[in-house]
Design an enzyme around this catalytic site. Structure first.
Site, mmCIF file in Angstrom:
data_model
loop_
_atom_site.group_PDB
_atom_site.id
_atom_site.type_symbol
_atom_site.label_atom_id
_atom_site.label_comp_id
_atom_site.label_asym_id
_atom_site.label_seq_id
_atom_site.Cartn_x
_atom_site.Cartn_y
_atom_site.Cartn_z
ATOM 1 N N ASN A 150 0.859 -1.187 0.000
ATOM 2 C CA ASN A 150 0.000 0.000 0.000
ATOM 3 C C ASN A 150 0.899 1.243 0.000
ATOM 4 O OD1 ASN A 150 -1.778 2.077 0.577
ATOM 5 N ND2 ASN A 150 -2.172 1.418 2.686
ATOM 6 N N LYS A 208 0.090 4.272 -0.176
ATOM 7 C CA LYS A 208 -0.539 5.452 0.474
ATOM 8 C C LYS A 208 -0.390 6.676 -0.430
ATOM 9 C CE LYS A 208 0.240 3.170 4.811
ATOM 10 N NZ LYS A 208 0.413 3.236 6.256
ATOM 11 N N HIS A 256 -9.104 0.996 5.750
ATOM 12 C CA HIS A 256 -7.749 1.146 6.304
ATOM 13 C C HIS A 256 -7.822 2.089 7.513
ATOM 14 C CE1 HIS A 256 -3.603 2.435 6.757
ATOM 15 N NE2 HIS A 256 -3.284 1.298 6.177
ATOM 16 N N GLU A 272 -6.149 4.478 8.417
ATOM 17 C CA GLU A 272 -6.003 5.915 8.115
ATOM 18 C C GLU A 272 -7.310 6.493 7.569
ATOM 19 O OE1 GLU A 272 -2.426 5.447 5.803
ATOM 20 O OE2 GLU A 272 -1.411 4.837 7.650
ATOM 21 N N GLU A 315 -4.519 -5.274 11.212
ATOM 22 C CA GLU A 315 -3.507 -4.228 11.308
ATOM 23 C C GLU A 315 -3.660 -3.475 12.629
ATOM 24 O OE1 GLU A 315 -1.804 -2.915 7.367
ATOM 25 O OE2 GLU A 315 -3.661 -1.796 7.572
ATOM 26 N N GLY A 322 3.204 2.124 10.642
ATOM 27 C CA GLY A 322 4.102 3.254 10.419
ATOM 28 C C GLY A 322 4.933 3.629 11.639
ATOM 29 N N SER A 329 4.232 -2.270 10.116
ATOM 30 C CA SER A 329 5.692 -2.273 10.201
ATOM 31 C C SER A 329 6.327 -3.596 9.769
ATOM 32 C CB SER A 329 6.155 -1.867 11.608
ATOM 33 O OG SER A 329 5.728 -0.547 11.905
HETATM 34 P P1 PGA Z 1 3.393 0.200 7.542
HETATM 35 O O1 PGA Z 1 1.871 0.410 7.069
HETATM 36 O O2 PGA Z 1 3.875 -1.055 6.894
HETATM 37 O O3 PGA Z 1 4.111 1.431 7.064
HETATM 38 O O4 PGA Z 1 3.354 0.082 9.029
HETATM 39 C C1 PGA Z 1 1.007 -0.679 7.004
HETATM 40 C C2 PGA Z 1 -0.330 -0.236 6.487
HETATM 41 O O5 PGA Z 1 -0.731 0.894 6.746
HETATM 42 O O6 PGA Z 1 -1.014 -1.008 5.795
#
Ligand code: PGA
Length: 259
Positions: A9, A11, A99, A101, A171, A177, A217
């Site tokens: 992803n 983003k 997601h 976010e 997640e 992140g 992560s």
């Molecule tokens: P990340 O994000 O691997 O940067 O932690 C995962 C995600 O948001 O799907």
């Protein structure tokens, strides 16, 4: 044996120049991944989808394409939005739904996410439904309760036959992140809980078949350990999917699982 899925992803990253560079680098890695059982998926921003699709086609790369979000209607007066049909037209076969976010910054939950799941399936896309608890929820021992509520208002609120097609991504919000990955044991426990819940609602067959990805992560260094855990059927990768060598390393980690 379920086919593991590793999804990147991007983003809000990926100008057209960056998209060309990243997919170009990934195409060099792909040769070394020949024969991998892992299904590989990239999820660039909407504006890069056409460029990405053209590159994947031209290079005959075994990489699927997905959208990061979709609207629940097929078309109409929804300024700024993108429909599932539009994503299909660009070559997408997957789409993220819910997601964290989207949940945090855009207030998406409940009925909206249910409608998006239904829209994705109506439009012929495989939704990757994201669920996960916040740090304070984990610390107050409410992880399972939160996961149950998130599944109840989405996966279990659509028709059972439609729900079968969905991919779930666990997640934990505190791992996204942050560089703070869930331990393999934490991931395994959450996956087991989610699968038990799905089996209870949709039957053991569906529960056994459904792919549940871990996200938060994931890196090339920790992928093999996470993805070798029972019930962890792949990874949803953010930051590390922006570097071709890292992303390929994660696919390699998933390949061991399929072996
Ligand atoms: P990340 O994000 O691997 O940067 O932690 C995962 C995600 O948001 O799907």
């Amino acid at each position: 044996m379920k086919r593991p899925l590793v999804a990147g992803n991007w983003k809000m990253n990926g100008t057209l120049a960056e998209t060309r560079e990243l997919l170009g680098a990934l195409s060099l890695e792909i040769e070394s991944l020949a024969g991998t059982p892992v299904e590989i998926l990239v999820i660039p921003p909407f504006t890069a989808l056409e460029t990405a699709a053209a590159m994947l086609r031209a290079g005959r790369l075994p990489i699927a394409l997905g959208g990061q979000d979709l609207h629940w209607e097929t078309k109409g007066a929804y300024t700024g939005e993108i429909s599932g049909g539009m994503l299909r037209e660009l070559g997408c076969t997957f789409v993220l739904v819910g997601h964290s976010e989207r949940r945090t910054h855009f207030g998406e939950q409940g009925a909206v996410l249910r409608s998006k799941l239904e829209a994705a399936l109506r439009d012929g896309l495989i939704p990757i439904l994201c669920v996960g608890e916040r740090l304070e929820e984990r610390e107050s021992a409410r992880t399972e309760q939160v996961l149950d509520a998130q599944l109840d208002e989405t996966l279990f609120a659509i028709s059972p036959s439609a729900a079968e097609t969905v991919v779930v991504a666990y997640e934990p919000v505190w791992a996204i992140g942050t560089g703070r990955t869930a331990t393999p044991q934490q991931a395994e426990e959450a996956h087991r809980h989610i699968r038990r819940r799905i089996s209870g609602r949709l039957g053991n067959d569906v529960g056994g078949r459904m792919r549940i990805l871990y996200g938060g992560s994931v890196t090339a260094a920790n992928a093999a350990e996470l993805l070798s855990r029972p019930g962890v059927d792949g990874a949803l990768v953010g930051g590390a999917s922006l570097k071709a060598t890292e992303f390929a390393g994660i696919v390699r980690g998933g390949s061991l699982r399929g072996a």
